[in-house]
Scaffold this active site. Structure first.
Site, mmCIF file in Angstrom:
data_model
loop_
_atom_site.group_PDB
_atom_site.id
_atom_site.type_symbol
_atom_site.label_atom_id
_atom_site.label_comp_id
_atom_site.label_asym_id
_atom_site.label_seq_id
_atom_site.Cartn_x
_atom_site.Cartn_y
_atom_site.Cartn_z
ATOM 1 N N LYS A 1 0.830 -1.214 0.000
ATOM 2 C CA LYS A 1 0.000 0.000 0.000
ATOM 3 C C LYS A 1 0.866 1.267 0.000
ATOM 4 C CE LYS A 1 -2.065 -1.243 3.858
ATOM 5 N NZ LYS A 1 -1.369 -2.530 4.130
ATOM 6 N N ARG B 1 11.670 -5.336 4.754
ATOM 7 C CA ARG B 1 11.355 -3.922 4.477
ATOM 8 C C ARG B 1 12.376 -2.995 5.145
ATOM 9 N NH1 ARG B 1 5.370 -1.853 5.319
ATOM 10 N NH2 ARG B 1 5.595 -2.829 7.360
ATOM 11 N N ARG C 1 11.672 -0.829 10.704
ATOM 12 C CA ARG C 1 10.655 -0.470 11.692
ATOM 13 C C ARG C 1 10.685 -1.437 12.874
ATOM 14 N NH1 ARG C 1 5.136 0.244 8.405
ATOM 15 N NH2 ARG C 1 4.420 -0.912 10.242
ATOM 16 N N ARG D 1 0.232 -9.260 13.582
ATOM 17 C CA ARG D 1 -0.441 -8.272 12.719
ATOM 18 C C ARG D 1 -1.297 -8.966 11.667
ATOM 19 N NH1 ARG D 1 4.803 -5.153 11.291
ATOM 20 N NH2 ARG D 1 3.579 -4.053 9.730
HETATM 21 P P1 ADP Z 1 2.201 -1.849 3.210
HETATM 22 O O1 ADP Z 1 2.197 -0.336 3.154
HETATM 23 O O2 ADP Z 1 0.997 -2.450 2.575
HETATM 24 O O3 ADP Z 1 2.471 -2.366 4.581
HETATM 25 P P2 ADP Z 1 4.761 -1.610 1.767
HETATM 26 O O4 ADP Z 1 4.447 -0.779 0.575
HETATM 27 O O5 ADP Z 1 5.509 -0.973 2.874
HETATM 28 O O6 ADP Z 1 3.423 -2.342 2.298
HETATM 29 O O7 ADP Z 1 5.571 -2.893 1.234
HETATM 30 C C1 ADP Z 1 6.046 -3.901 2.138
HETATM 31 C C2 ADP Z 1 7.394 -4.426 1.632
HETATM 32 O O8 ADP Z 1 7.200 -5.153 0.414
HETATM 33 C C3 ADP Z 1 8.418 -3.330 1.316
HETATM 34 O O9 ADP Z 1 9.695 -3.792 1.670
HETATM 35 C C4 ADP Z 1 8.285 -3.150 -0.198
HETATM 36 O O10 ADP Z 1 9.510 -2.705 -0.789
HETATM 37 C C5 ADP Z 1 7.925 -4.552 -0.663
HETATM 38 N N1 ADP Z 1 7.034 -4.558 -1.830
HETATM 39 C C6 ADP Z 1 6.024 -3.700 -2.121
HETATM 40 N N2 ADP Z 1 5.408 -4.024 -3.272
HETATM 41 C C7 ADP Z 1 6.049 -5.143 -3.735
HETATM 42 C C8 ADP Z 1 5.884 -5.979 -4.907
HETATM 43 N N3 ADP Z 1 4.927 -5.723 -5.815
HETATM 44 N N4 ADP Z 1 6.724 -7.024 -5.038
HETATM 45 C C9 ADP Z 1 7.683 -7.284 -4.111
HETATM 46 N N5 ADP Z 1 7.880 -6.550 -3.003
HETATM 47 C C10 ADP Z 1 7.077 -5.482 -2.813
HETATM 48 P P1 ADP Z 2 1.388 -2.059 7.902
HETATM 49 O O1 ADP Z 2 0.598 -1.562 6.743
HETATM 50 O O2 ADP Z 2 2.753 -2.509 7.521
HETATM 51 O O3 ADP Z 2 0.668 -3.025 8.760
HETATM 52 P P2 ADP Z 2 0.966 0.474 9.274
HETATM 53 O O4 ADP Z 2 2.054 1.461 9.217
HETATM 54 O O5 ADP Z 2 -0.250 0.708 8.474
HETATM 55 O O6 ADP Z 2 1.655 -0.897 8.931
HETATM 56 O O7 ADP Z 2 0.505 0.259 10.782
HETATM 57 C C1 ADP Z 2 1.422 0.028 11.831
HETATM 58 C C2 ADP Z 2 0.663 -0.181 13.135
HETATM 59 O O8 ADP Z 2 -0.052 1.023 13.459
HETATM 60 C C3 ADP Z 2 -0.407 -1.271 13.102
HETATM 61 O O9 ADP Z 2 0.134 -2.550 13.399
HETATM 62 C C4 ADP Z 2 -1.369 -0.782 14.188
HETATM 63 O O10 ADP Z 2 -0.862 -1.058 15.484
HETATM 64 C C5 ADP Z 2 -1.335 0.725 14.004
HETATM 65 N N1 ADP Z 2 -2.382 1.219 13.069
HETATM 66 C C6 ADP Z 2 -2.178 1.840 11.871
HETATM 67 N N2 ADP Z 2 -3.343 2.165 11.287
HETATM 68 C C7 ADP Z 2 -4.327 1.718 12.127
HETATM 69 C C8 ADP Z 2 -5.750 1.727 12.083
HETATM 70 N N3 ADP Z 2 -6.432 2.265 11.050
HETATM 71 N N4 ADP Z 2 -6.413 1.154 13.122
HETATM 72 C C9 ADP Z 2 -5.764 0.628 14.170
HETATM 73 N N5 ADP Z 2 -4.429 0.567 14.278
HETATM 74 C C10 ADP Z 2 -3.700 1.116 13.263
#
Ligand code: ADP
Ligand code: ADP
Length: 208
Positions: free
Chosen positions: A13, A127, A155, A166
């Site tokens: 995302k 990541r 992170r 998660r």
């Molecule tokens: P989210 O915001 O949904 O948690 P991220 O955009 O941070 O996900 O992506 C999670 C990890 O996966 C990052 O290390 C990113 O570089 C990698 N990643 C994102 N999109 C792809 C893809 N299409 N193929 C392989 N790795 C990806």
């Molecule tokens: P990712 O997409 O990799 O799971 P985020 O950066 O979106 O990570 O979220 C990190 C953490 O922040 C989550 O594990 C949760 O604890 C908290 N968080 C983020 N967005 C929300 C939400 N909309 N509702 C509840 N907790 C959230």
């Protein structure tokens, strides 16, 4: 254009949001980023949220809804926005509906990035984020080309143990939103296992 990116943690995302910000000139609203900033600044909200984030649990809805109410009213959201990581529970989605109604706007599309659980752990543990540019990398799938190793950080919650929690939270509390938005007729699915560039192309095709 009012968009939402939906998907498991690590589905891509944040990565895709960065492209959409540039292409459409609208801001990304990441509740995760807002919470991490509050944790870093040690605000009262940050201290409270940290307890849940460290455990891989969702932060309580009341805190999250408060954040979004303030954020969506800011001037830069007038032309549209990209919700990333919000909503994550049905009560959050219902609160969003109310807020959008109040603001007299609606969501245009919910883009679901579909990635199976077996890919998620490797994505999240690999990541890395740049302290300098905020860009998201992966040690194997998306390594940095022009940033220094020492500018990247991992992170605190991107460990294998926390990812499993998660993912559990995602399946029990967040996954029901898939049907919530499908029933509204605004959800589109994208195969998130393709390369970063291919996923971007698929999203842009949908939006055009
Ligand atoms: P989210 O915001 O949904 O948690 P991220 O955009 O941070 O996900 O992506 C999670 C990890 O996966 C990052 O290390 C990113 O570089 C990698 N990643 C994102 N999109 C792809 C893809 N299409 N193929 C392989 N790795 C990806
Ligand atoms: P990712 O997409 O990799 O799971 P985020 O950066 O979106 O990570 O979220 C990190 C953490 O922040 C989550 O594990 C949760 O604890 C908290 N968080 C983020 N967005 C929300 C939400 N909309 N509702 C509840 N907790 C959230």
């Amino acid at each position: 254009m009012n968009l939402m990116l939906f998907g498991a943690p690590g589905a891509g995302k944040g990565t895709q949001a960065k492209f959409l910000i540039e292409k459409y000139g609208i801001p990304q609203i990441s509740t995760g980023d807002i919470l991490r900033e509050a944790v870093k600044n040690e605000t009262e909200m940050g201290k409270e949220a940290k307890k849940y984030m460290d455990e891989g649990k969702l932060v309580p809805d009341s805190i999250i809804i408060g954040i979004i109410k303030d954020r969506l009213k800011e001037a830069d959201c007038k032309e549209g926005f990209i919700l990333d990581g919000f909503p994550r529970t049905i009560p959050q989605a219902e609160a969003l509906d109310e807020l959008l109604q109040e603001l007299n706007i609606s969501l245009d599309k919910v883009i679901s990035l579909n990635v199976p659980d077996e890919d998620i752990i490797e994505r999240i543990t690999g990541r890395r984020v740049s302290k300098v540019t905020g860009k998201i990398y992966h040690i194997k799938f998306n390594p940095p080309v022009d940033e220094k190793e020492e500018d990247l950080y991992q992170r605190a919650d991107d460990t294998e143990e926390t990812v499993k929690k998660r993912l559990d939270a995602y399946h029990t509390q967040t996954a029901p939103l898939f049907d919530f938005y499908k029933n509204k007729g605004i959800l589109v699915e994208v195969d998130g296992t393709k390369s970063v560039d291919e996923v971007t192309k698929d999203i842009i095709n949908i939006l055009n």
